[in-house]
Write a protein that holds these residues in place. Structure first.
Motif, mmCIF file in Angstrom:
data_model
loop_
_atom_site.group_PDB
_atom_site.id
_atom_site.type_symbol
_atom_site.label_atom_id
_atom_site.label_comp_id
_atom_site.label_asym_id
_atom_site.label_seq_id
_atom_site.Cartn_x
_atom_site.Cartn_y
_atom_site.Cartn_z
ATOM 1 N N LYS A 125 62.299 -73.112 82.168
ATOM 2 C CA LYS A 125 62.940 -71.856 82.558
ATOM 3 C C LYS A 125 63.490 -71.951 83.978
ATOM 4 C CE LYS A 125 60.161 -69.003 79.462
ATOM 5 N NZ LYS A 125 59.078 -67.995 79.352
ATOM 6 N N GLU A 126 62.743 -72.638 84.850
ATOM 7 C CA GLU A 126 63.212 -72.824 86.225
ATOM 8 C C GLU A 126 64.466 -73.691 86.271
ATOM 9 O OE1 GLU A 126 59.852 -74.448 88.202
ATOM 10 O OE2 GLU A 126 58.837 -72.504 88.461
ATOM 11 N N LEU A 127 64.621 -74.533 85.260
ATOM 12 C CA LEU A 127 65.814 -75.377 85.162
ATOM 13 C C LEU A 127 66.952 -74.669 84.431
ATOM 14 C CD1 LEU A 127 64.119 -78.800 84.298
ATOM 15 C CD2 LEU A 127 65.163 -78.123 86.475
ATOM 16 N N ASN A 128 66.762 -73.357 84.208
ATOM 17 C CA ASN A 128 67.778 -72.501 83.577
ATOM 18 C C ASN A 128 67.962 -72.747 82.078
ATOM 19 O OD1 ASN A 128 68.444 -70.934 85.835
ATOM 20 N ND2 ASN A 128 69.863 -72.512 86.582
ATOM 21 N N TYR A 129 66.960 -73.363 81.455
ATOM 22 C CA TYR A 129 67.018 -73.470 80.004
ATOM 23 C C TYR A 129 66.952 -72.059 79.418
ATOM 24 C CZ TYR A 129 66.223 -78.559 79.785
ATOM 25 O OH TYR A 129 66.340 -79.924 79.895
ATOM 26 N N ALA B 118 68.823 -69.571 80.021
ATOM 27 C CA ALA B 118 69.323 -68.528 80.923
ATOM 28 C C ALA B 118 70.698 -68.043 80.470
ATOM 29 C CB ALA B 118 69.404 -69.063 82.346
ATOM 30 N N THR C 60 58.468 -73.816 78.359
ATOM 31 C CA THR C 60 57.622 -74.006 79.545
ATOM 32 C C THR C 60 58.253 -73.357 80.775
ATOM 33 O OG1 THR C 60 58.654 -76.084 80.262
ATOM 34 C CG2 THR C 60 56.911 -76.242 78.591
ATOM 35 N N LYS C 61 57.425 -73.131 81.773
ATOM 36 C CA LYS C 61 57.894 -72.532 83.026
ATOM 37 C C LYS C 61 58.911 -73.432 83.712
ATOM 38 C CE LYS C 61 56.250 -70.848 87.503
ATOM 39 N NZ LYS C 61 55.061 -70.660 88.385
ATOM 40 N N LEU C 62 58.657 -74.741 83.689
ATOM 41 C CA LEU C 62 59.570 -75.682 84.324
ATOM 42 C C LEU C 62 60.953 -75.617 83.681
ATOM 43 C CD1 LEU C 62 60.232 -77.997 86.242
ATOM 44 C CD2 LEU C 62 59.298 -79.587 84.523
ATOM 45 N N ALA D 268 63.254 -73.009 75.681
ATOM 46 C CA ALA D 268 62.591 -72.971 76.994
ATOM 47 C C ALA D 268 61.134 -72.549 76.842
ATOM 48 C CB ALA D 268 63.332 -72.020 77.922
#
Length: 238
Positions: free
Chosen positions: A189-193, A195, A185-187, A183
């Motif tokens: 992380k927002e996609l739960n990569y 997590a 990039t911010k995107l 993960a």
């Protein structure tokens, strides 16, 4: 020499073998104490070259028969048979680096984790053959082959990889679980990569965490102590 080079199609090893066979043939017909030089005619060289080709065709059936015999002798832990087939190949003009590459493969496929010194030895053998060359590297190859024949054998990694291959062919490209994805990039992380990933050094003992795709959560590729479900086809192992 030009005639010999043409017969050997530029292969110095084949040319040398044919010349040696010619000289041996001549010496067998005359008194070995006869004064030198010995006359070697083009016809003699042609006959010897034909015999050499019949004995060992590097692109023909005998090439594969001999490497198969070497591999199976190593697998069967027969050091005497192993160096015999090795010698047969070398003195028929086989490229020593080809044999060394096969020994590297054997060290991982048939010895594997049973003896972790086998692979470094086989690699060192290949490198030594590159430096020394024939005829001196024959004993280096024999050294390695003898060790591989005598050492413990284990095929668990080889069979595990065959199970992986079969699974990939059957299941295709299953998605990487989100928690072990990269993960950066911010995107992402927002996609739960990434997590929910548990960083193992932060925990004591075994961490309960899945690493295989969801569809393969219970799959075991290493099958120690269980009935083997990965049969090796006759053509798979030389």
């Amino acid at each position: 020499m030009k005639h010999l080079a043409q017969l050997a199609d530029g292969d110095a090893r084949v040319a040398l073998n044919a010349l040696e066979m010619t000289v041996d043939s001549v010496l067998g017909k005359v008194n070995r104490e006869a004064p030198l030089p010995i006359e070697v005619t083009q016809e003699m060289m042609r006959e010897s070259f034909q015999r050499s080709t019949l004995l060992y065709d590097k692109d023909g059936e005998e090439h594969y028969n001999l490497i198969s015999a070497l591999h199976k002798s190593l697998r069967g832990s027969d050091a005497d048979a192993s160096i015999y087939w090795l010698g047969r190949m070398l003195y028929a003009g086989e490229d020593p680096l080809y044999i060394a590459r096969r020994l590297i493969r054997f060290a991982s496929e048939d010895v594997g984790l049973a003896d972790n010194t086998a692979l470094p030895l086989a690699l060192a053998t290949f490198q030594s053959c590159q430096v020394v060359g024939m005829p001196e590297c024959d004993v280096i190859l024999a050294h390695c082959a003898t060790y591989l024949a005598r050492c413990a054998k284990g095929v668990e990694v080889y069979k595990a990889m065959k199970r992986v291959k079969q699974t990939v062919e059957k299941e295709g490209g299953l998605p990487v679980p989100l928690h072990i994805r990269n993960a950066p990039t911010k995107l992402m992380k927002e996609l739960n990569y990434g997590a929910g990933y548990k960083y193992n050094p932060d925990y004591e003992g075994t961490v309960e965490q899945d690493y295989l795709p969801e569809q393969l959560k219970m799959r075991k590729f290493f099958n120690e102590g269980l009935v083997d479900d990965c049969k090796v086809a006759d053509g798979d192992a030389s």
